[in-house]
Design an enzyme around this catalytic site. Structure first.
Site, short mmCIF file in Angstrom:
data_model
loop_
_atom_site.label_atom_id
_atom_site.label_comp_id
_atom_site.label_asym_id
_atom_site.label_seq_id
_atom_site.Cartn_x
_atom_site.Cartn_y
_atom_site.Cartn_z
N CYS A 39 0.84 -1.21 0.00
CA CYS A 39 0.00 0.00 0.00
C CYS A 39 0.87 1.26 0.00
O CYS A 39 1.54 1.55 0.99
CB CYS A 39 -0.91 -0.07 1.23
SG CYS A 39 -1.65 1.49 1.72
N CYS A 42 0.19 3.89 2.68
CA CYS A 42 0.64 3.39 3.99
C CYS A 42 2.13 3.71 4.18
O CYS A 42 2.54 4.13 5.27
CB CYS A 42 0.45 1.88 4.10
SG CYS A 42 -1.27 1.36 3.97
#
Length: 116
Positions: A39, A42
């Site tokens: 991600c 993230c």
């Protein structure tokens, strides 16, 4: 065992339960970052959370990889990454979905003040 002022990576359900229990007993705010290695957002927010953790040792910061601990992610209804859950004595008190630096900082500050 990780030190205060750090984001603690959780790699087992046992460790998850142990840290939640510590948060419950200490009545500290627990901020959980549900993340994934693949991600992008993230990876963007991770160092920001680490900086916040350094400045706020009175809060427990945990990081859970949704692929590694699927059961924990499902249990808390995580559908998007990153999702930050704010827990007080085992109860969900707030949530931030997405790599929203300002919203994350404001939400941490709001609950840190309430916890003090």
């Amino acid at each position: 065992m990780a030190e205060e002022g750090q984001v603690i990576s959780i790699h087992s359900v046992e460790a998850w339960k142990e840290h939640l229990e510590k948060g419950n007993e200490s009545k500290k705010l627990v901020v959980v970052d549900f993340t994934a290695s693949w991600c992008g957002p993230c990876r963007f927010i991770s160092p920001i959370l680490a900086e916040i953790a350094k400045k706020m040792p009175n809060i427990i910061f945990l990081k859970v990889d949704v692929d590694e601990l699927e059961t924990v992610s499902r249990e808390w209804g995580i559908e998007a990454m990153p999702t930050f859950l704010f827990l007080k004595e085992g109860k969900l008190v707030d949530k931030v979905v997405g790599a929203k630096k300002e919203e994350l900082q404001l939400t941490i500050s709001k609950h840190a003040t309430a916890a003090a």
